[in-house]
Design a protein around this motif. Sequence first.
Motif, PDB file in Angstrom:
ATOM      1  N   MET A   1      49.307 -24.369 -10.263  1.00  0.00           N
ATOM      2  CA  MET A   1      48.193 -24.988 -10.995  1.00  0.00           C
ATOM      3  C   MET A   1      47.447 -25.967 -10.080  1.00  0.00           C
ATOM      4  N   THR A   2      46.143 -25.897 -10.106  1.00  0.00           N
ATOM      5  CA  THR A   2      45.325 -26.783  -9.281  1.00  0.00           C
ATOM      6  C   THR A   2      45.230 -28.171  -9.922  1.00  0.00           C
ATOM      7  N   GLU A   3      45.366 -29.189  -9.089  1.00  0.00           N
ATOM      8  CA  GLU A   3      45.178 -30.555  -9.571  1.00  0.00           C
ATOM      9  C   GLU A   3      44.073 -31.209  -8.758  1.00  0.00           C
ATOM     10  N   ILE A   4      43.125 -31.824  -9.428  1.00  0.00           N
ATOM     11  CA  ILE A   4      42.039 -32.510  -8.723  1.00  0.00           C
ATOM     12  C   ILE A   4      41.891 -33.925  -9.265  1.00  0.00           C
ATOM     13  N   ALA A   5      41.362 -34.806  -8.430  1.00  0.00           N
ATOM     14  CA  ALA A   5      41.092 -36.169  -8.867  1.00  0.00           C
ATOM     15  C   ALA A   5      39.826 -36.184  -9.718  1.00  0.00           C
ATOM     16  N   PHE A   6      39.762 -37.058 -10.715  1.00  0.00           N
ATOM     17  CA  PHE A   6      38.596 -37.085 -11.611  1.00  0.00           C
ATOM     18  C   PHE A   6      37.340 -37.528 -10.872  1.00  0.00           C
ATOM     19  N   ALA A   7      37.511 -38.253  -9.776  1.00  0.00           N
ATOM     20  CA  ALA A   7      36.371 -38.696  -8.975  1.00  0.00           C
ATOM     21  C   ALA A   7      36.857 -38.883  -7.542  1.00  0.00           C
ATOM     22  N   PRO A   8      35.990 -38.629  -6.556  1.00  0.00           N
ATOM     23  CA  PRO A   8      36.403 -38.820  -5.164  1.00  0.00           C
ATOM     24  C   PRO A   8      36.407 -40.289  -4.794  1.00  0.00           C
ATOM     25  N   ASP A   9      37.250 -40.646  -3.827  1.00  0.00           N
ATOM     26  CA  ASP A   9      37.206 -41.994  -3.249  1.00  0.00           C
ATOM     27  C   ASP A   9      37.513 -43.116  -4.228  1.00  0.00           C
ATOM     28  N   VAL A  10      38.353 -42.836  -5.214  1.00  0.00           N
ATOM     29  CA  VAL A  10      38.790 -43.897  -6.117  1.00  0.00           C
ATOM     30  C   VAL A  10      40.238 -44.264  -5.822  1.00  0.00           C
ATOM     31  N   PHE A  11      41.040 -43.250  -5.466  1.00  0.00           N
ATOM     32  CA  PHE A  11      42.424 -43.521  -5.077  1.00  0.00           C
ATOM     33  C   PHE A  11      42.838 -42.531  -4.004  1.00  0.00           C
ATOM     34  N   THR A  12      43.841 -42.921  -3.190  1.00  0.00           N
ATOM     35  CA  THR A  12      44.369 -42.026  -2.174  1.00  0.00           C
ATOM     36  C   THR A  12      45.323 -41.061  -2.871  1.00  0.00           C
ATOM     37  N   TRP A  13      45.106 -39.761  -2.656  1.00  0.00           N
ATOM     38  CA  TRP A  13      45.865 -38.767  -3.396  1.00  0.00           C
ATOM     39  C   TRP A  13      45.498 -37.403  -2.858  1.00  0.00           C
ATOM     40  N   PRO A  14      46.389 -36.430  -2.764  1.00  0.00           N
ATOM     41  CA  PRO A  14      47.808 -36.534  -3.117  1.00  0.00           C
ATOM     42  C   PRO A  14      48.552 -37.462  -2.175  1.00  0.00           C
ATOM     43  N   SER A  15      49.480 -38.217  -2.743  1.00  0.00           N
ATOM     44  CA  SER A  15      50.278 -39.145  -1.965  1.00  0.00           C
ATOM     45  C   SER A  15      51.490 -39.547  -2.779  1.00  0.00           C
ATOM     46  N   ASP A  16      52.629 -39.771  -2.085  1.00  0.00           N
ATOM     47  CA  ASP A  16      53.807 -40.272  -2.789  1.00  0.00           C
ATOM     48  C   ASP A  16      53.605 -41.729  -3.186  1.00  0.00           C
ATOM     49  N   GLU A  17      52.738 -42.403  -2.447  1.00  0.00           N
ATOM     50  CA  GLU A  17      52.462 -43.802  -2.744  1.00  0.00           C
ATOM     51  C   GLU A  17      50.956 -44.014  -2.825  1.00  0.00           C
ATOM     52  N   PRO A  18      50.350 -43.540  -3.907  1.00  0.00           N
ATOM     53  CA  PRO A  18      48.895 -43.635  -4.030  1.00  0.00           C
ATOM     54  C   PRO A  18      48.427 -45.091  -4.079  1.00  0.00           C
ATOM     55  N   ARG A  19      47.233 -45.318  -3.560  1.00  0.00           N
ATOM     56  CA  ARG A  19      46.637 -46.658  -3.570  1.00  0.00           C
ATOM     57  C   ARG A  19      45.217 -46.538  -4.094  1.00  0.00           C
ATOM     58  N   LEU A  20      44.771 -47.557  -4.824  1.00  0.00           N
ATOM     59  CA  LEU A  20      43.372 -47.620  -5.220  1.00  0.00           C
ATOM     60  C   LEU A  20      42.531 -47.989  -3.998  1.00  0.00           C
ATOM     61  N   ILE A  21      41.333 -47.409  -3.927  1.00  0.00           N
ATOM     62  CA  ILE A  21      40.427 -47.672  -2.817  1.00  0.00           C
ATOM     63  C   ILE A  21      39.372 -48.683  -3.271  1.00  0.00           C
ATOM     64  N   GLY A  22      39.453 -49.857  -2.713  1.00  0.00           N
ATOM     65  CA  GLY A  22      38.488 -50.898  -3.033  1.00  0.00           C
ATOM     66  C   GLY A  22      37.618 -51.196  -1.833  1.00  0.00           C
ATOM     67  N   GLY A  23      36.873 -52.287  -1.935  1.00  0.00           N
ATOM     68  CA  GLY A  23      36.020 -52.703  -0.830  1.00  0.00           C
ATOM     69  C   GLY A  23      36.297 -54.161  -0.492  1.00  0.00           C
ATOM     70  N   ARG A  24      36.166 -54.496   0.794  1.00  0.00           N
ATOM     71  CA  ARG A  24      36.355 -55.888   1.199  1.00  0.00           C
ATOM     72  C   ARG A  24      35.132 -56.308   2.000  1.00  0.00           C
ATOM     73  N   CYS A  25      34.574 -57.458   1.616  1.00  0.00           N
ATOM     74  CA  CYS A  25      33.359 -57.944   2.259  1.00  0.00           C
ATOM     75  C   CYS A  25      33.670 -58.505   3.646  1.00  0.00           C
ATOM     76  N   PRO A  26      32.974 -58.016   4.689  1.00  0.00           N
ATOM     77  CA  PRO A  26      33.227 -58.520   6.041  1.00  0.00           C
ATOM     78  C   PRO A  26      32.733 -59.961   6.228  1.00  0.00           C
ATOM     79  N   SER A  27      31.882 -60.450   5.331  1.00  0.00           N
ATOM     80  CA  SER A  27      31.356 -61.816   5.475  1.00  0.00           C
ATOM     81  C   SER A  27      32.185 -62.844   4.713  1.00  0.00           C
ATOM     82  N   CYS A  28      32.423 -62.595   3.402  1.00  0.00           N
ATOM     83  CA  CYS A  28      33.077 -63.623   2.586  1.00  0.00           C
ATOM     84  C   CYS A  28      34.473 -63.223   2.129  1.00  0.00           C
TER      85      CYS A  28
END
Length: 145
Positions: A1-28
């Motif tokens: 069975m195919t599994e897909i993420a509901f949206a790209p670039d929201v979490f790292t996956w497939p992965s045994d230890e998935p992480r949410l993908i956020g953003g960090r400001c280089p200035s503040c």
Amino acid sequence: MTEIAFAPDVFTWPSDEPRLIGGRCPSCAAVTFPLKPSCPRCGTPELDRHLLARRGTLWTWTTQDFLPKEPYASGETFETFRPYGVGLVQLGDEVRVEARLTESDPAVLQFGMEVELAIVPFRVDDDGTKVMTYAFQPVRAEGVQ
Ligand SMILES: [Zn+2]
């Protein structure tokens, strides 16, 4: 069975230890989730891609007891809908993230409890494709089933 993420670039996956993908400001150094086109605090364009902590603490929560309005798109109907928890999770000292919880039992959910990111099925499309989303699940105490 195919599994897909509901949206790209929201979490790292497939992965045994998935992480949410956020953003960090280089200035503040403000951290956002999801990754935004510019910093909400200081306006700097182009945030750095930043993986968020897998575990956090449940800051506050509620339960979604009725089928959300469109475009919820889970494929559920009023007959098949199952309530779920929604929480605000504090990840380190960086950011608070609103997310589904795998648990919706008010007897289990506690303010300040440790939770961990999980990738869970959101819906199954007509062709059998499983659409996956992210949620936080309570971290069980060591040695306790
Ligand atoms: Zn900034």
